[in-house]
Scaffold this active site. Structure first.
Site, mmCIF file in Angstrom:
data_model
loop_
_atom_site.group_PDB
_atom_site.id
_atom_site.type_symbol
_atom_site.label_atom_id
_atom_site.label_comp_id
_atom_site.label_asym_id
_atom_site.label_seq_id
_atom_site.Cartn_x
_atom_site.Cartn_y
_atom_site.Cartn_z
ATOM 1 N N CYS A 116 -29.093 -8.763 -16.578
ATOM 2 C CA CYS A 116 -29.307 -7.313 -16.566
ATOM 3 C C CYS A 116 -30.797 -7.042 -16.371
ATOM 4 O O CYS A 116 -31.644 -7.824 -16.803
ATOM 5 C CB CYS A 116 -28.826 -6.713 -17.893
ATOM 6 S SG CYS A 116 -29.177 -4.954 -18.088
ATOM 7 N N SER A 174 -32.618 -5.110 -17.893
ATOM 8 C CA SER A 174 -33.349 -4.861 -19.141
ATOM 9 C C SER A 174 -34.108 -6.101 -19.628
ATOM 10 O O SER A 174 -35.192 -5.978 -20.199
ATOM 11 C CB SER A 174 -32.392 -4.372 -20.230
ATOM 12 O OG SER A 174 -31.799 -3.153 -19.830
ATOM 13 N N HIS A 176 -37.442 -6.286 -17.964
ATOM 14 C CA HIS A 176 -38.475 -5.372 -18.474
ATOM 15 C C HIS A 176 -39.347 -6.052 -19.532
ATOM 16 O O HIS A 176 -40.494 -5.667 -19.728
ATOM 17 C CB HIS A 176 -37.839 -4.134 -19.118
ATOM 18 C CG HIS A 176 -37.124 -3.231 -18.155
ATOM 19 N ND1 HIS A 176 -37.672 -2.802 -16.978
ATOM 20 C CD2 HIS A 176 -35.896 -2.660 -18.207
ATOM 21 C CE1 HIS A 176 -36.817 -2.011 -16.354
ATOM 22 N NE2 HIS A 176 -35.723 -1.912 -17.074
ATOM 23 N N HIS A 218 -28.232 -10.430 -22.999
ATOM 24 C CA HIS A 218 -27.496 -9.543 -23.917
ATOM 25 C C HIS A 218 -26.178 -9.105 -23.305
ATOM 26 O O HIS A 218 -25.632 -8.081 -23.686
ATOM 27 C CB HIS A 218 -28.368 -8.328 -24.263
ATOM 28 C CG HIS A 218 -28.727 -7.526 -23.046
ATOM 29 N ND1 HIS A 218 -29.750 -7.871 -22.207
ATOM 30 C CD2 HIS A 218 -28.168 -6.420 -22.513
ATOM 31 C CE1 HIS A 218 -29.806 -7.007 -21.204
ATOM 32 N NE2 HIS A 218 -28.840 -6.113 -21.368
ATOM 33 N N CYS A 269 -22.670 -5.109 -21.245
ATOM 34 C CA CYS A 269 -23.749 -4.130 -21.035
ATOM 35 C C CYS A 269 -23.555 -3.298 -19.773
ATOM 36 O O CYS A 269 -23.260 -2.114 -19.842
ATOM 37 C CB CYS A 269 -25.126 -4.799 -21.019
ATOM 38 S SG CYS A 269 -26.444 -3.607 -20.660
#
Ligand SMILES: NC(=O)c1ccc[n+]([C@@H]2O[C@H](COP(=O)([O-])OP(=O)(O)OC[C@H]3O[C@@H](n4cnc5c(N)ncnc54)[C@H](O)[C@@H]3O)[C@@H](O)[C@H]2O)c1
Ligand SMILES: [Zn+2]
Ligand SMILES: [Zn+2]
Length: 372
Positions: free
Chosen positions: A42, A44, A47, A64, A170
């Site tokens: 993902c 995220s 980041h 995650h 997610c």
């Protein structure tokens, strides 16, 4: 037990993931040990590497978005047993805090600690090079084995292939729920999805389920636009200018009732063009993560107020993991939700940096790490 995992020792420096041996403690009170089948890649996690989400602690084990089989349960676990298949929810839901009881499980109070680096009890389960390792979202699915809070595990039917189910941890519920719940979508709406990657493609699927009339997918990458049509988009655009003229034409200048913002990084200058796409009284859903330290955004506040628009944040698509994860799995099982088509490429854990590079270059809807 000894296993391996992908860690960042210097988050925020773009130095990439180090795959190395880790030591995993057994599950404690209300925790479970899971043998994962797969982990999605993902945006995220990226980041944290780029510093858009700055951390003041390290090392962190990423990942995650996973699913697997319960291997062992800790003391006090009665709702799951070894052999059960579970999807891991990146936001845990305890079921008894105020937000959970009010039906806002994505806002569970346990969620406040997902980037603390500690398990909910304030300790660490993973160790590497003699140090404690914090796990992204209490999970750390960039490892074939994880010890997670019971509140982050959602049981699913054993007929659902686990490598596809991983994405329901997610990207799928986040995008799908951004349309289905956060946008308050109505039959016949004109919807724009800005950024059709692993999250946005599921916003398209959510819009289809809710009976949107027009679904305009916006993405600079031609391959993503082509895929979006397979997922149900009725129109595509490569940028805001093209999207604006398509939506003007489709709506006789009224613009779109719902705009879902799911680009890779929510840079402030992108918000106003998204607002322009939103009709009077419409809803602009912000799902993308923005750089945490970004403090200014271009936004025409006069038009926004005077046209009664709503800017709606969307954490986990405003879903309720214990209800929506099995529901989405069932939709997939009955052929009403595409998961197989989301997976562009699979990788070995040792090739994780290539997987992130491919994500940054726009090559994948979702890259997925496969375990044995
Ligand atoms: N709110 C939440 O709970 C939540 C959960 C998961 C992910 N996220 C965030 O959602 C965002 C999307 O994640 P993802 O995994 O789908 O990323 P991704 O990289 O798979 O997809 C992002 C897409 O945006 C496109 N894009 C980039 N710039 C664009 C622009 N200016 N206009 C239109 N499209 C553009 C890219 O080509 C890509 O297809 C990330 O910021 C991620 O951190 C939020
Ligand atoms: Zn995610
Ligand atoms: Zn709770």
């Amino acid at each position: 037990m000894k296993t391996e995992g992908a860690l960042l020792w210097n988050p925020g420096t773009n130095s990439g993931w180090s795959v190395e041996e880790i030591e995993l403690d057994p599950p404690k009170e209300r925790e479970i040990l899971i043998k994962l089948a797969a982990s999605g890649i993902c945006h995220s996690d990226d980041h944290v590497d780029t510093g858009d989400i700055p951390l003041d602690w390290a090392p962190i084990i990423g990942g995650h978005e996973g699913a697997g089989v319960v291997e062992e349960v800790g003391p006090g676990v009665t709702s799951l047993e070894p052999g059960d298949h579970v999807v891991l929810s990146f936001m845990p839901s305890c079921g008894h805090c105020r937000m959970c009881v009010l039906g806002k499980a994505n806002m569970c109070e346990l969620g406040a600690g997902v980037l603390s680096g500690f398990a909910p009890d304030g300790t660490k389960r993973i160790h590497a090079r003699g140090q404690g390792v914090g796990a992204f979202s209490y999970l750390g699915t960039f490892s074939p084995y994880v010890v997670v809070p019971l509140d982050a595990a959602v049981k699913i039917d054993k007929e659902i292939p686990l490598d596809k189910a991983a994405l329901i941890g997610c990207g799928v519920p986040t995008g799908w729920g951004s349309s289905v719940y956060a946008a308050d979508m109505q039959l016949g709406d004109t919807v724009v999805v800005i950024g059709v990657g692993g999250v946005g493609m599921n916003a398209v699927q959510g819009a289809v389920l809710k009976g949107a009339k027009n679904i305009v997918a916006v993405d600079p990458v031609a391959f993503k636009r082509e895929k979006a049509v397979e997922f149900g988009a009725t129109h595509t655009a490569s940028d805001f200018a093209e999207a604006t003229s398509i939506v003007e034409e489709l709506t006789n200048g009224q613009m779109a009732e719902r705009v879902i913002f799911t680009v890779g990084v929510a840079h402030g200058e992108l918000l106003n063009p998204a607002q322009v796409l939103t009709r009077r009284g419409g809803v602009l859903v912000l799902t993308s993560a923005a750089p945490v330290l970004q403090s200014s955004v271009d936004f025409d506040l006069f038009s926004f107020a005077m046209s009664g628009k709503r800017l709606q944040g969307s954490l986990y698509g405003t879903t309720n993991a214990q209800v929506d994860i099995p529901y989405i799995a069932d939709l997939y099982h009955r052929g009403h939700m595409k998961l197989d088509e989301l997976v562009t490429k699979t990788y070995d854990l040792h090739d994780i940096n290539q997987a992130f590079q491919d994500m940054r270059e726009g090559k994948n809807i979702r890259g997925v790490i496969m375990y044995d």
